[in-house]
Design a protein around this motif. Structure first.
Motif, PDB file in Angstrom:
ATOM      1  N   SER A   1       0.521  -1.310  -0.077  1.00  0.00           N
ATOM      2  CA  SER A   1       0.059   0.099  -0.145  1.00  0.00           C
ATOM      3  C   SER A   1       0.940   1.238  -0.121  1.00  0.00           C
ATOM      4  O   SER A   1       0.225   2.467  -0.001  1.00  0.00           O
ATOM      5  N   LYS A   2       2.216   1.140  -0.011  1.00  0.00           N
ATOM      6  CA  LYS A   2       3.153   2.330  -0.032  1.00  0.00           C
ATOM      7  C   LYS A   2       2.980   3.022   1.161  1.00  0.00           C
ATOM      8  O   LYS A   2       3.006   4.337   1.178  1.00  0.00           O
ATOM      9  N   ARG A   3       2.794   2.300   2.348  1.00  0.00           N
ATOM     10  CA  ARG A   3       2.668   2.779   3.646  1.00  0.00           C
ATOM     11  C   ARG A   3       3.741   2.672   4.487  1.00  0.00           C
ATOM     12  O   ARG A   3       3.471   2.855   5.913  1.00  0.00           O
ATOM     13  N   LEU A   4       4.666   2.118   4.429  1.00  0.00           N
ATOM     14  CA  LEU A   4       5.885   1.776   5.173  1.00  0.00           C
ATOM     15  C   LEU A   4       6.265   3.072   6.023  1.00  0.00           C
ATOM     16  O   LEU A   4       6.813   2.760   7.172  1.00  0.00           O
ATOM     17  N   ALA A   5       6.459   3.997   5.494  1.00  0.00           N
ATOM     18  CA  ALA A   5       6.815   5.375   6.247  1.00  0.00           C
ATOM     19  C   ALA A   5       5.952   5.535   7.257  1.00  0.00           C
ATOM     20  O   ALA A   5       6.207   6.516   8.194  1.00  0.00           O
ATOM     21  N   LEU A   6       4.729   5.014   7.234  1.00  0.00           N
ATOM     22  CA  LEU A   6       3.598   5.394   8.576  1.00  0.00           C
ATOM     23  C   LEU A   6       3.827   4.747   9.545  1.00  0.00           C
ATOM     24  O   LEU A   6       3.302   4.705  10.673  1.00  0.00           O
ATOM     25  N   LEU A   7       5.127   3.664   9.865  1.00  0.00           N
ATOM     26  CA  LEU A   7       5.204   2.793  10.784  1.00  0.00           C
ATOM     27  C   LEU A   7       5.391   3.442  12.025  1.00  0.00           C
ATOM     28  O   LEU A   7       4.572   3.007  13.159  1.00  0.00           O
ATOM     29  N   PRO A   8       6.301   4.615  12.249  1.00  0.00           N
ATOM     30  CA  PRO A   8       5.913   5.336  13.585  1.00  0.00           C
ATOM     31  C   PRO A   8       4.801   5.784  13.965  1.00  0.00           C
ATOM     32  O   PRO A   8       4.524   5.680  15.190  1.00  0.00           O
ATOM     33  N   GLU A   9       3.888   6.336  13.037  1.00  0.00           N
ATOM     34  CA  GLU A   9       2.457   6.677  13.520  1.00  0.00           C
ATOM     35  C   GLU A   9       1.663   5.649  13.878  1.00  0.00           C
ATOM     36  O   GLU A   9       0.864   5.690  14.631  1.00  0.00           O
ATOM     37  N   VAL A  10       1.752   4.470  13.000  1.00  0.00           N
ATOM     38  CA  VAL A  10       1.116   2.919  13.361  1.00  0.00           C
ATOM     39  C   VAL A  10       1.439   2.727  14.827  1.00  0.00           C
ATOM     40  O   VAL A  10       0.473   2.255  15.494  1.00  0.00           O
ATOM     41  N   PHE A  11       2.662   2.758  14.946  1.00  0.00           N
ATOM     42  CA  PHE A  11       2.914   2.324  16.519  1.00  0.00           C
ATOM     43  C   PHE A  11       2.491   3.227  17.619  1.00  0.00           C
ATOM     44  O   PHE A  11       1.831   2.915  18.520  1.00  0.00           O
ATOM     45  N   THR A  12       2.507   4.551  17.148  1.00  0.00           N
ATOM     46  CA  THR A  12       2.025   5.501  18.083  1.00  0.00           C
ATOM     47  C   THR A  12       0.573   5.437  18.445  1.00  0.00           C
ATOM     48  O   THR A  12       0.166   5.278  19.629  1.00  0.00           O
ATOM     49  N   LEU A  13      -0.262   5.079  17.391  1.00  0.00           N
ATOM     50  CA  LEU A  13      -1.674   5.020  17.693  1.00  0.00           C
ATOM     51  C   LEU A  13      -1.882   3.491  18.165  1.00  0.00           C
ATOM     52  O   LEU A  13      -2.917   3.426  19.134  1.00  0.00           O
ATOM     53  N   PHE A  14      -1.296   2.257  17.660  1.00  0.00           N
ATOM     54  CA  PHE A  14      -1.486   1.024  18.241  1.00  0.00           C
ATOM     55  C   PHE A  14      -0.994   1.244  19.916  1.00  0.00           C
ATOM     56  O   PHE A  14      -1.874   0.646  20.703  1.00  0.00           O
ATOM     57  N   ASP A  15      -0.150   1.897  20.252  1.00  0.00           N
ATOM     58  CA  ASP A  15       0.326   2.149  21.723  1.00  0.00           C
ATOM     59  C   ASP A  15      -0.929   2.920  22.729  1.00  0.00           C
ATOM     60  O   ASP A  15      -1.453   2.499  23.514  1.00  0.00           O
TER      61      ASP A  15
END
Length: 178
Positions: free
Chosen positions: A84-98
């Motif tokens: 999905s060309k969304r690898l750059a979103l991993l820091p935000e994904v982690f923040t929201l997940f946490d």
């Protein structure tokens, strides 16, 4: 920044829902934290955002760096983000997940800033009092600020309790001047 959070939210929610359903919130949080740290660092960040690499190459490079710290389901999640060309979103994904994980566990991160180092018994006593007041589990992070003179500043989300001597003196000075 708001756009990145908006884009990351569905992925974080999906990862959270899956991790909750299989009972592995802590495991997923640890793995996502690792991915967020790696994907935001130096050359790995360049690989994750490189237009000259295919999504599969980007995902494989990131998975290769993290190695055995990732289980198969998280590797599949990385592949999905890459497609999905969304690898750059991993820091935000982690923040929201946490944040979702903390809400699920009814926990709150509390920052204690003191004038001097607190012993474990004092930290536990403060944590217990805050846990009772906030009706949540409390995760305490401590810091020392020698400019406080005495007392403690407690920050828990939007709540700030300034019990420091410096804070009290500032309030007194404002009261005298007004």
């Amino acid at each position: 920044m708001a756009e990145l959070i908006t884009l990351a939210r569905p992925y974080a929610k999906a990862a959270f829902a899956y991790a909750r359903d299989i009972g592995d919130l802590a495991g997923w949080a640890t793995q996502l934290e690792t991915l967020a740290a790696v994907s935001g660092y130096g050359k790995a960040k360049d690989v994750v955002t490189s237009p000259s690499m295919t999504p599969e190459q980007q995902a494989n490079a990131l998975i290769g760096v993290c190695g055995e710290q990732l289980d198969e389901k998280v590797k599949n999640f990385v592949q999905l983000l890459a497609e999905s060309k969304r690898l750059a979103l991993l820091p935000e994904v982690f923040t929201l997940f946490d944040a979702l994980k903390t809400a699920q566990e009814q926990a709150v991160d509390v920052s204690l800033t003191t004038a001097f180092e607190l012993d474990d018994a004092s930290q536990q006593k403060l944590a217990d009092a805050l846990s009772a007041k906030l009706a949540r589990k409390v995760k305490v992070n401590t810091a020392v600020d020698e400019q406080l003179l005495a007392g403690v500043i407690i920050k828990a989300g939007d709540l700030v309790i300034d019990g420091s001597m410096r804070g009290r003196l500032e309030k007194l000075a404002k009261a005298i001047n007004s």
